[in-house]
Write an enzyme that holds these catalytic residues in place. Structure first.
Site, short mmCIF file in Angstrom:
data_model
loop_
_atom_site.label_atom_id
_atom_site.label_comp_id
_atom_site.label_asym_id
_atom_site.label_seq_id
_atom_site.Cartn_x
_atom_site.Cartn_y
_atom_site.Cartn_z
N ASP B 16 0.81 -1.22 0.00
CA ASP B 16 0.00 0.00 0.00
C ASP B 16 0.84 1.26 0.00
O ASP B 16 0.61 2.18 -0.79
CB ASP B 16 -0.96 0.00 1.20
N ARG B 98 1.24 7.36 16.81
CA ARG B 98 1.09 8.30 15.69
C ARG B 98 1.82 9.63 15.88
O ARG B 98 2.47 10.11 14.95
CB ARG B 98 -0.40 8.56 15.41
N ASP B 127 -6.61 7.50 12.57
CA ASP B 127 -5.18 7.70 12.39
C ASP B 127 -4.86 8.92 11.53
O ASP B 127 -3.90 9.63 11.79
CB ASP B 127 -4.54 6.45 11.80
N SER B 181 -7.46 -5.98 8.80
CA SER B 181 -6.39 -4.99 8.74
C SER B 181 -5.64 -4.96 10.07
O SER B 181 -6.25 -5.06 11.13
CB SER B 181 -7.03 -3.62 8.47
#
Lengths: 408, 408, 408, 408
Positions: B16, B98, B127, B181
């Site tokens: 990705d 993050r 996110d 995921s």
């Protein structure tokens, strides 16, 4: 405080409250009414009646009541709507029973024309506070007598002497001191004191009375379904149960699987820290289940506000302020949030742990259409997120710009 | 927003982010800098370097860094000082990583003269918000590019086509869609989407990647001791460890005993509810241990204030406001409380559960002299409790007196 | 969003909303329903009807309503029960009107079969958020059209051109730009923008429209008595008044004495800071009066909890979350506290200030017997204070003892 | 408690504390050390020295100190950083002075080898709690003697008799009882008791001692500028002043303009409600000024968190918990927010009211570019608001959709 004329005593039938009973009679020459409640502590009540009679209490002055349903319905369940945990861990099993006992003591005092109530809690603990704040909140003129704070029976020897002098029967195993002190009701069993006083030392196995050792629990997990309506549990595995019957069933399940043990050092309202061993098998399952059903039925805004209010709410109950305007305000807010907390939660019970593994409800706010990783057919426009972030970021950008400007 | 000239991309080396890399080059004709971080996600980083080179990134534009120590020391540990749980249960494993990634992206942008950063988060999740709020808070002029919100590669087929057209190598197992995921770092692994989208259905066993099935965990409990200094864990079983080494070791222990699994439906900041399976083996132990040491070293007033502030603090981290004045204010309050949170906690690990069974400290506030059921040598005067209760009761009595007065 | 077929427009009759009306017709070719409300803004509504007719609105599509009583009873008064102040100072006069307007827009949409509502708020302010959150909360499928965020009439010149091209009559004084922007209703008048945009500069006198300059207010103070029942004001100087009539009267009194001016820089929900001049004559009196009656009728525990919840409550209203579960939870808590907030407050109004100078109530909790400096006949035992202090001090002593122990 | 050997007495030099001094000597036969502090109460300290000598205190045992700067710098200013108001209105003038006095008492006890401290607060008020909690928090082994809770001098006559028997000089005007009780320091003057005990009755004019009657204040408004650095006021009209000098100057200005009067019924920590008249001229200006400078320099997130924490913070100070971990935690959070609270505020003082009319700062977060009604040159994209609203609305829409679904 002038001497009481007639006292309603919270009476267990055990040695200590029997001594209190006799002490009240001899100290004040007053009439004593005994109140013995079945709160699910797992003891028969009949012996209490016999012992009260033996100690000269008139039959009409002996109150023995099963208040388990009221306890769970009006005290335990409202508290669980809040997901209440004191100091992050304690399910408040002792704290929540005290206001109900005080309520009945005060009501019986009014029925019998008594001017005082008495309890057997010591002067070091939280229970005295809980009993007395509740009593005063319900009747501002009641006298509350706490013999442990008053008398000079300050050692086990003196107590036994007093009992012997007053023909109070003493069970053999009560002559010596218990290795720890226990309180129990339908929600929990707590143990503290003596062998538990060193918080570094692991609690001995024999302290646990209500839960199987996790190592001895079944080797296969058990799955159960708990049904909720408006925030309260109403069924297990599809069977509708009364509040007390439901909690009893959860206790059996939790106890069998070793669920709900807690070794805690907590901060008492009276100022010192104490160490307790708590067993709350059904309550531990109930908390997880309630959180599970809230996860899909409760809005985020409501859920977060509840989480922020919870520690205060738990503290109020712990400190004995059940009958206070602020607890009632918080309860009103919490109850307002529970209208749609209806549905079913599936839980896994296994060797000391309980985990939600599924939940469903007609009242669910979970929208697979919105959250899916698949094509969502326009339910959600990802481009909206850009504006959402930009405006949430605006004040942070202005802050960062100031920092850069000033550093130049 | 004008087109970026040079972009720093958070690059995993996977399919990705490789597509994003190529898309940035083709869409904007811009130079791309890749940043690949070892946050403990358990993947080798070398392949990411090779793939970046293959996709035409200049060696000086390839940043590969092990930031595990910084992650645990400056992000995970401060958060654990707060006992942070989002919605009562979630240990914030994704959320807390993050801001660190964004910090490095922004710093590398400044080092390399890039005017933009890019990330691979979708437009539906939290996110994107966390990456972008952090970036803007650190550099108010940075551009942030979120290809998933912009491009038209809206299906797996289109993505694969784009990859093939652009000579991006595709691992065989990546052609089809993953069944769910995954995000992982040293603190946790999260799984969501696809097979997990029905919150009524139990997560399949194969979802769990980091923790032994409790049923398969050792049949004997393991006892460990975690040492703390000023609120942070510093040792396991007496061995001093760096933050990342300590968390790694706790992960091994927790994973082995099946600890730290969570099946949660949570409220996302962007508005919908989502279901995730979280595995936080070490963090789950750490939370219990930290609460255990606080029990004897933290004052009740401080502990209760912390508990009241915690949900807000957790929400701020979850929502992406790590770099906000209010998170920093709360951190200042929390850190202020940890000066004496020093000592050792003993825990029992067994088939999915972790429990404190002992704790000791030179900084302990626990006073056996005060709490004892035995003679306390004057440490505490039980008569004080009477006045304490009377004055706490006074306002409740005045309320009750009013009620009675008005009812007459 | 697909084009709307029928739109209910919040229509003032002024130039701007007339342009919006025409623009909706031309842009979407849709039917327009106008809703003009008397919220106490002090303008006649008849011209709005005529103007709507002139612009081609069918008589059955013109809604003109006096909703002042509903506004005060169901929005203003509940908010004042909370003593709500945004950022410590702002009485939320604009914020509280928006949800009511949206409620009527949505209701009229449902009555008339409209699929959309429209408002004249800009894309920079809070009002767009308030209108739209309320509308979506009441009808999740409604479309909301905010022309200022969509159209290209981005300058005064373009607006005037559009009006002229569309035969919209333009009052002479509307050709140029107003020196500032005004919003008004029965609770307040706000002014912002243009000449007020520099927060260092004092607002010119001509900005104030509703309150006498304090210097020009009467030289003699006026004393008034406001009566309350269950938290809501019900009478002035003994005369019972409806909610709107009462607020109107307080506005006259406050306006006459120059009360309720506020020059504020506030943090908008959309991220930037803005400066506003607010005039809230009656509301400013009402807040003081409400606090005055709470002083003697509200328990300390309830009062302090209210004070802690208030900033959040005010923020929710400011941000547009009137119709949210968390606002309703807080309202439930607040309302629960107001049962005995009944009695009378005496206030002094003088040249810009309002002060409580007396209060009395049958529901008073004030006990002269307890507080008196004179002999209190046993109402209060001063010795109780010793125990109260000792137990409150205990944890502080344990902390101090630890500090001393560790320093040795 | 065993009898004290040496006591440090908070000594004003007035009749009451002189009686206490003598009583301590006669009751305990102990040595007495006097501590007389200038906190800005507006009385000369020399007479206190003479009177102490007259009562037989050794010169080395007489401590007389000007602690005004410490008072304002380390107590008043930190509190004003929080915008602290107790019960929405009270500026905590008495509360904030007590911990400093206790600190000096304890320090002097340690210097002089005294084992006890004594104060002249009664057993009904908050001050006893504040003095004693502070003392115990600073020295867990100190004895605190509160003669008013102990002795039998329970009427004015008995006090005067005691004074006469002990050769304590009695000023003529002290023979009768004062019409009310007063406490004063640099921050405020409070009056309570006697003629003020009926909260329905307006306080007589003669109660006010420090502020001009608003009616008698100048007919012209006065404008002043207060400069701030990191949250603390540092200058007036451009002149840099020390903390105490600055507050003194603000008191003059406020007093002249009749600013800072408050008639309040408050909830005491010991349980009853009491009525006080407070005059806080400088503090009232300072609060407005501080809010004014925060308006442009403090981020919204920080400001709102501060507002939410404030009531708790104020309650802690009111209740006497200045030296508690939770007050220190809150202070750490508050102080963390003040780094950029630097700039200048312009205020209007007029006949009892004070209002901010302008504010400016190099640290300003106000961005005219963002907020302007004029063309903003791209600073803000109004279209972002659409996404912002959509995502904020999402959960409300899901709630509304549920309600509609369930109603069908």
């Amino acid at each position: 405080m002038s001497a009481p004329k007639k006292v309603v005593l919270a009476y267990s039938g055990g040695l200590d409250t029997s001594i209190i009973l006799k002490w009240l009679q001899t100290e004040y020459g007053c009439e004593v009414v005994t109140f013995t409640a079945d709160l699910g502590q797992g003891e028969e009540l009949d012996p209490a009646r016999k012992k009260a009679e033996l100690l000269g209490i008139k039959p009409e002055n002996i109150y023995i009541e099963d208040i388990r349903e009221e306890f769970v319905r009006d005290f335990v369940f409202p508290m669980f709507r809040a997901n209440a945990l004191y100091e992050g861990l304690y399910l408040l099993g002792t704290s929540i029973a005290r206001p109900l006992i005080s309520k009945r003591l005060v009501e019986i005092a009014e029925e019998t024309g008594a001017d005082a109530v008495a309890h057997g809690a010591t002067g070091k603990g939280n229970d005295q506070v809980r009993f007395e704040l509740a009593a005063y909140a319900l009747n501002p003129e009641i006298k509350v007598i706490a013999p442990w704070r008053i008398w000079d029976l300050t050692s086990r020897t003196k107590l036994i002497d007093f009992a012997e002098q007053n023909q109070i029967p003493i069970a053999k195993d009560k002559r010596g001191e218990a290795p720890f002190s226990v309180d129990a009701n339908l929600l929990h069993t707590s143990s503290e004191g003596k062998v538990l006083e060193d918080p570094a030392e692991m609690a001995p196995d024999y302290v646990y009375q209500r839960t199987t050792h996790p190592e001895d629990a079944p080797n296969e997990a058990e799955f159960i379904e708990v049904g909720f309506e408006k925030g309260d549990a109403v069924s297990i595995n599809g069977e509708t149960l009364s509040p007390a019957a439901l909690l009893t069933k959860l206790n059996e399940l939790g106890g069998k699987h070793g669920i709900g043990r807690l070794d805690l050092v907590e901060g008492r309202f009276v100022g010192m820290k104490s160490r307790g061993i708590y067993e709350t098998p059904g309550g531990t399952i109930l908390l997880q289940a309630h959180r599970g059903i809230e996860q899909i039925t409760l809005d985020r805004g409501a859920a977060h506000l509840k989480d922020e209010l919870m520690p205060r709410y738990a503290e109020l109950i712990y400190n004995g302020f059940w009958y206070s305007p602020e607890r009632e305000m918080l309860q009103a807010a919490i109850d307002r949030s529970q209208e749609h907390v209806t549905g079913t939660v599936r839980l896994k019970l296994y060797k000391g742990s309980v985990n939600v593994v599924g939940r469903w409800s007609d009242h669910s706010l979970y929208s697979e259409a919105h959250v899916t990783f698949e094509e969502d057919a326009g339910a959600y426009d990802q481009k909206d997120a850009a504006g959402f972030i930009q405006l949430n970021a605006l004040r942070l950008k202005l802050l960062a710009a100031r920092d850069r400007r000033l550093k130049r």
